[in-house]
Motif scaffolding. Structure first.
Motif, PDB file in Angstrom:
ATOM      1  N   LEU A   1      -3.883  -7.553  -8.378  1.00 47.73           N
ATOM      2  CA  LEU A   1      -4.708  -6.891  -7.357  1.00 47.73           C
ATOM      3  C   LEU A   1      -6.102  -7.520  -7.312  1.00 47.73           C
ATOM      4  O   LEU A   1      -6.640  -7.807  -6.229  1.00 47.73           O
TER       5      LEU A   1
ATOM      6  N   LEU B   1       0.823  -1.210   0.000  1.00 45.96           N
ATOM      7  CA  LEU B   1       0.000   0.000   0.000  1.00 45.96           C
ATOM      8  C   LEU B   1       0.861   1.266   0.000  1.00 45.96           C
ATOM      9  O   LEU B   1       0.529   2.255  -0.671  1.00 45.96           O
TER      10      LEU B   1
ATOM     11  N   SER C   1      -6.836   3.889  -8.611  1.00 44.19           N
ATOM     12  CA  SER C   1      -5.633   4.598  -9.061  1.00 44.19           C
ATOM     13  C   SER C   1      -4.719   3.741  -9.930  1.00 44.19           C
ATOM     14  O   SER C   1      -3.717   4.231 -10.434  1.00 44.19           O
TER      15      SER C   1
ATOM     16  N   GLU D   1     -10.167   0.577  -3.076  1.00 41.94           N
ATOM     17  CA  GLU D   1      -9.857   1.987  -3.333  1.00 41.94           C
ATOM     18  C   GLU D   1      -8.598   2.123  -4.178  1.00 41.94           C
ATOM     19  O   GLU D   1      -8.488   2.993  -5.041  1.00 41.94           O
ATOM     20  N   CYS D   2      -7.610   1.219  -3.904  1.00 37.05           N
ATOM     21  CA  CYS D   2      -6.370   1.217  -4.699  1.00 37.05           C
ATOM     22  C   CYS D   2      -6.666   1.020  -6.179  1.00 37.05           C
ATOM     23  O   CYS D   2      -5.986   1.580  -7.043  1.00 37.05           O
ATOM     24  N   SER D   3      -7.684   0.195  -6.451  1.00 32.11           N
ATOM     25  CA  SER D   3      -7.974  -0.139  -7.851  1.00 32.11           C
ATOM     26  C   SER D   3      -8.372   1.092  -8.653  1.00 32.11           C
ATOM     27  O   SER D   3      -8.250   1.111  -9.876  1.00 32.11           O
TER      28      SER D   3
ATOM     29  N   ILE E   1       2.306   1.713  -3.533  1.00 32.84           N
ATOM     30  CA  ILE E   1       1.283   2.197  -4.474  1.00 32.84           C
ATOM     31  C   ILE E   1       1.104   3.699  -4.297  1.00 32.84           C
ATOM     32  O   ILE E   1       0.976   4.454  -5.279  1.00 32.84           O
ATOM     33  N   CYS E   2       1.107   4.139  -3.044  1.00 33.73           N
ATOM     34  CA  CYS E   2       0.935   5.575  -2.779  1.00 33.73           C
ATOM     35  C   CYS E   2       2.079   6.401  -3.369  1.00 33.73           C
ATOM     36  O   CYS E   2       1.879   7.530  -3.817  1.00 33.73           O
TER      37      CYS E   2
ATOM     38  N   GLN F   1      -9.419  -1.069   1.408  1.00 30.57           N
ATOM     39  CA  GLN F   1      -8.192  -0.399   0.970  1.00 30.57           C
ATOM     40  C   GLN F   1      -7.796  -0.835  -0.447  1.00 30.57           C
ATOM     41  O   GLN F   1      -7.420  -0.013  -1.285  1.00 30.57           O
ATOM     42  N   PHE F   2      -7.898  -2.152  -0.698  1.00 33.51           N
ATOM     43  CA  PHE F   2      -7.504  -2.666  -2.016  1.00 33.51           C
ATOM     44  C   PHE F   2      -8.481  -2.214  -3.097  1.00 33.51           C
ATOM     45  O   PHE F   2      -8.080  -1.926  -4.230  1.00 33.51           O
TER      46      PHE F   2
END
Length: 980
Positions: A273, A200, A262, A258-260, A203-204, A255-256
């Motif tokens: 992912l 995480l 970006s 939301e990551c998708s 990724i940020c 969290q994952f």
């Protein structure tokens, strides 16, 4: 041996084996085959696997050679690692191999690394932890190292070992896995959290390459945790770490997801992912499946999470199809879970069940259920643009895909439909008004320009069809059909095609639930018109299945509709190109033929001419050929004796389908045997070609498969069709096959064999005993030894009854043979047989066989033989039992008559509702007219035999003989013989 000596020197052995492995990777069979043979010989040689280990861990060698070495090593573990295996590896060599396998985790090639992990897991399954206690500690230390490659390979191995140990099911193995889990669970959780946080953060910061590596480790550590969590605890809800991990799953999922947002679709992280997100849901689904009561604490959160992402705006832009499927499965498993359903008597329910039910009830409020129902119908049930385009461009492919193509079963649509059915069933009182309100809002005409309105109506009608059984009391379907649906079937606008298709499907769903028979003529007319629209073929097929299978006996298909429907279906069969569609149309044609039987005869000419061509075209499509066989079965039944005209096509089809030396028999055999049987049953006479096909039977009998029952039916059909021709050619082969079969066959199979012999004796009492003479001594022995299975004993007595009654000369020869074999006197053998016959008469339940037994034993009279006179009482007892079975009293005259007597043949006149008799039925009736059981009056036979015995012994001798019989039996006998 030379090989043994070679493998004692590891270096020189590696050179030799390396050379042979290199040859084994060759594309040249002349080089490949000898190398494979040599490797096969070395498999059992001491030291061979040490050499293989030495080769596949040498990264400088050719990848293909190393790959082959790993595979041979892995196969060797399966065959020779266990101590009890033939040519098992020595404990000394296994110790060396175990140490070598975990010396380092630095394999650079992914595929080889996976194979090494798998083979370590295979060894662990047998040896861990007792013979290999250092494995888990070594893996735990190795996943902590900083080197990326070594860490990944160790984690990969850790996963495969955990997966393998979790799959063991013996109680002792489960206990070991519980102990292992408790010792490493904390570490596994911290490892997963570490890799997840690292991913995480990366990724940020936008470091996609590093994030991809971390995500791979996150995925592997999560796979380990999944196995430990689901299979490593007896009552996981008491473990705070387990429940903490499961609650953390929901946070990580968010969290994952939301990551998708970006991560670009083409990014290297995107696919991995999504796999990780799906794995999170699998953890929850597996835990719910294995530990439903431990999952109780997670019910509320699971439902809130799933419903939020799938049925509200929260999921927009982040959810993807497989994730939606998994969430729906989670909801469905909670809704349907038996553990969460209280008993009808609440006091019988466990506190855990009541608690879970309480949580479910509190969650599924009216607003929540209404929103789920509306979203399922008006969002997930809607046909997509892609589906509409596919239908327009290739209607056949669309209908095949939609009704069960391979990708269909994994797609979203069936999942949404199943969830709708389950929720509607569980909460039908709440949801019925919601769905009915949606139906009422759609009544009347639809604007053809409003595509969305058309798709909404299609979706709502789909829901009504799926919930048909739940809506039985709430929907007047007959009125709806007359007032709305029938009119919609007649709308010809091209844009209305989805509705016409859906309505025909909807009627198909309801016709077996609620549909008046007097509406069916209108429905037939509608179907007839729609059959001309190729795009609607599958929907019509679904409906026709119901129309012709479910239609009540009182409802007759009008001849006019039958002719036009059959013609249109046949045209459709010719026009469609896809194998699945042809199969579907053939299925409907079969339903029609089966439903109307003989009525079909005037209309099948075109189909009969086309099927040979279709059979030839379908050479590569065995499932289509199965559908053709099924159609032929119904055709033969419908045509009866006229099916003889099909023999030029029919018999080669049967020949191919039932020939076990032909590869297609794997698919065609069952239907081929059924077709063979109905062909014989409807054959007016035996043709040389039909007789020749029986050459396939001996191999079929050797198979001893589940098809054996039909094989015996076929043999019996040949016997009834033309016993003399058939037995003259095949009796010897059949007898040999039966002798082999009886050595190793079930009781049911044994009875089937004996029934064939019994039928042979019934049809041909003179030659039959000679043809099957090798089988009869075992039958005789079975009788005098008192066969313990009643059904077998009954058949033995049926066979011996035929021989004794209808071929006394052969019975006498058999008696002499048995006396010789058993070293006893003929009279002693005969006495034993009669005694056992009388004693086991109750084993015979069929009235025909009971009468046969009485006639057979009476045929021994009159006699001066002392043994027969000794058994006279038993013979009379059986005779009177037989009289009680078959005699009926004429109420007018007060006299008795034998109800089994048949005097002449009358072909039964089948009513329109009954199936007409087959040719075999007629043959059996004709055979009965020659059978003593149906032509000899038992009453008359007893009288004549007793009179002859009296004349032989004289009045005084006969009186003394009768005194051996119980007075009550004598009284019954006298009553039956009044008037003689």
């Amino acid at each position: 041996s030379k090989c043994f000596q070679i493998f004692m020197d590891l270096n020189s052995a590696s050179t030799v084996v390396l050379q042979v492995l290199t040859q084994a990777t060759s594309q040249d069979t002349a080089v490949l085959k000898p190398a494979e043979e040599q490797l096969k010989q070395w498999e059992t040689q001491p030291g061979f696997y040490s050499v293989l280990l030495n080769i596949f861990t040498n990264h400088s060698l050719d990848v293909n050679v190393r790959w082959l070495a790993v595979l041979y090593f892995k196969n060797g573990i399966d065959r020779y690692w266990r101590r009890v295996a033939p040519h098992a590896l020595s404990e000394e060599e296994k110790t060396t191999l175990r140490a070598g396998l975990i010396t380092n985790f630095n394999e650079p090639v992914n595929q080889i690394a996976t194979q090494i992990s798998v083979l370590i897991a295979k060894v662990a399954r047998v040896d861990c932890p007792r013979q290999w206690p250092e494995l888990i500690p070594t893996l735990v230390e190795s996943v902590k190292v900083q080197d990326d490659l070594q860490q990944h390979r160790a984690l990969l191995t850790f996963y495969h070992v955990t997966k393998t140990l979790a799959s063991k099911r013996l109680a002792a193995d489960r206990k070991l896995f519980y102990d292992l889990t408790s010792s490493i669970y904390s570490f596994a959780c911290s490892l997963w959290n570490h890799h997840t946080d690292t991913f995480l953060q990366q990724i940020c910061t936008g470091d996609e390459a590093a994030a991809a590596n971390s995500l791979e480790r996150t995925l592997l550590s999560l796979k380990v945790l999944r196995k430990l969590t689901v299979h490593g605890f007896v009552e996981p809800h008491w473990n705070a770490e387990v429940m903490g991990f499961l609650h953390a799953v929901f946070e990580r999922l968010k969290q994952f997801l939301e990551c998708s947002r970006s991560i670009r679709a083409e990014s290297i992280c995107r696919d991995r992912l999504e796999k990780t997100i799906i794995l999170f849901t699998k953890v929850l689904l597996d835990f719910l499946d294995q530990h439903p009561f431990s999952f109780t604490a997670l019910i509320q959160r699971s439902l809130e999470f799933s419903v939020s992402y799938v049925f509200t705006e929260a999921g927009e832009g982040v959810v993807f199809e497989q994730f939606i499927v998994q969430c729906m499965n989670l909801i469905k498993m909670i809704v349907k879970n038996y553990a969460y359903k209280p008993s009808k008597n609440i006091e019988d329910s466990s506190p855990e069940t009541l608690e879970a039910h309480k949580i479910k009830t509190a969650f599924f409020t009216y607003p929540t259920l209404m929103e789920i129902c509306r979203r399922l119908v008006t969002h997930y049930f809607l046909l997509t643009k892609e589906e509409l385009t596919m239908w327009e461009e290739d209607p056949e492919s669309f209908t095949v895909e939609e009704t069960g193509g391979d990708s269909w079963k994994y797609s979203l649509r069936p999942c949404t439909e199943v969830l709708f059915i389950d929720i509607f069933h569980e909460y039908n009182q709440t949801l019925t008004p919601v769905l009915l309100e949606m139906v009422h809002s759609l009544q009347g005409s639809t604007n053809m320009e409003n595509t969305n309105a058309i798709l909404i109506k299609d979706a709502v009608y789909n829901a009504v069809g799926l919930a048909a059984y739940e809506l039985f009391d709430s929907v007047d379907f007959d009125q709806w059909f007359k007032n709305q649906l029938l009119a919609e079937l007649q709308v010809s606008h091209d844009r209305y095609k989805p509705i016409r298709r859906r309505v025909i499907w909807l009627i198909g769903q309801w016709i077996s639930v609620k549909f008046k028979s007097d509406l069916r003529p209108v429905l037939y007319e509608a179907i007839r018109n729609l059959l001309q629209d190729r795009d609607l073929v599958v929907s019509i097929n679904n409906l026709l299945d119901y129309v012709f299978v479910v239609t009540t006996d009182e409802t007759k298909v009008p001849h006019f509709y039958l002719e036009s429907m059959f013609t249109l279906l046949f045209q459709l069969l010719q026009e469609v190109t896809q194998c699945d569609t042809k199969m579907h149309v053939l299925h409907v044609l079969s339903c029609v033929i089966e439903r109307v039987n003989m009525q079909i005869r005037p209309y099948v000419g075109c189909l009969v001419q086309y099927l040979p061509l279709l059979w030839k075209q379908s050479e590569e499509h065995n499932m289509l050929r199965c559908a053709i066989l099924t159609t032929l079965i119904h055709l033969v039944q419908g045509l009866g004796a006229d099916s003889k005209n099909l023999y030029p096509f029919l018999l080669p089809v049967i020949q191919l389908s039932t020939d076990v030396s032909q590869p297609p028999h794997v698919y065609l055999l069952e239907d081929g045997l059924e077709l063979w049987l109905v062909t014989l049953e409807n054959s007016p006479c035996l043709t040389p070609e039909l007789l020749r096909i029986f050459q396939n039977m001996s191999a079929l009998l050797e198979l001893s498969s589940e098809n054996l029952k039909n094989c015996f039916k076929i043999i019996n059909a040949y016997i009834f069709l033309s016993s003399s021709e058939f037995l003259q050619m095949y009796a010897a082969d059949l007898c040999r096959s039966f002798c082999e079969l009886l050595k190793d066959i079930t009781i049911e199979g044994q009875v089937q064999v004996l029934k064939v012999v019994e039928n042979v004796l019934k049809v041909n009492p003179v030659l039959g005993p000679q043809m099957f003479q090798p089988l009869l001594p075992s039958v005789f022995r079975g009788i005098i030894d008192g066969e313990r299975y009643p059904v077998v004993m009954s058949t033995y007595l049926g066979i011996m009854g035929r021989v004794l009654l209808q071929n006394a000369r052969f019975f006498s020869l058999l008696l002499s043979q048995m006396a010789c074999e058993l070293g006893q006197e003929v009279d002693q053998i005969l006495g034993n047989m009669i005694e056992m016959w009388v004693d086991r008469m109750d084993n015979i339940t069929q009235p025909e066989r009971r009468k046969l037994s009485a006639l057979a034993l009476l045929s021994l009279l009159p006699s001066l033989n002392t043994v027969i006179q000794d058994k006279f009482c038993g013979i009379i007892n059986i005779s009177v039992e037989g009289l009680n079975d078959v005699m009926t009293e004429d109420s007018e005259t007060g006299t008795y008559k034998d109800c089994m007597l048949m005097s002449h043949f009358e072909e039964p006149k089948a009513t329109e509702d009954e199936e007409p008799p087959t040719e075999q039925d007629k043959r059996k009736k004709m055979l009965a007219l020659k059978d003593p059981v149906h032509t000899v009056s038992l009453q008359q036979f007893i009288y004549e035999k007793l009179k002859a015995q009296q004349e032989l012994l004289g009045e005084q001798g006969f009186h003394a003989l009768m005194e051996t019989v119980d007075t009550e039996i004598v009284a019954q006998l006298q009553e039956f013989l009044q008037g003689f």
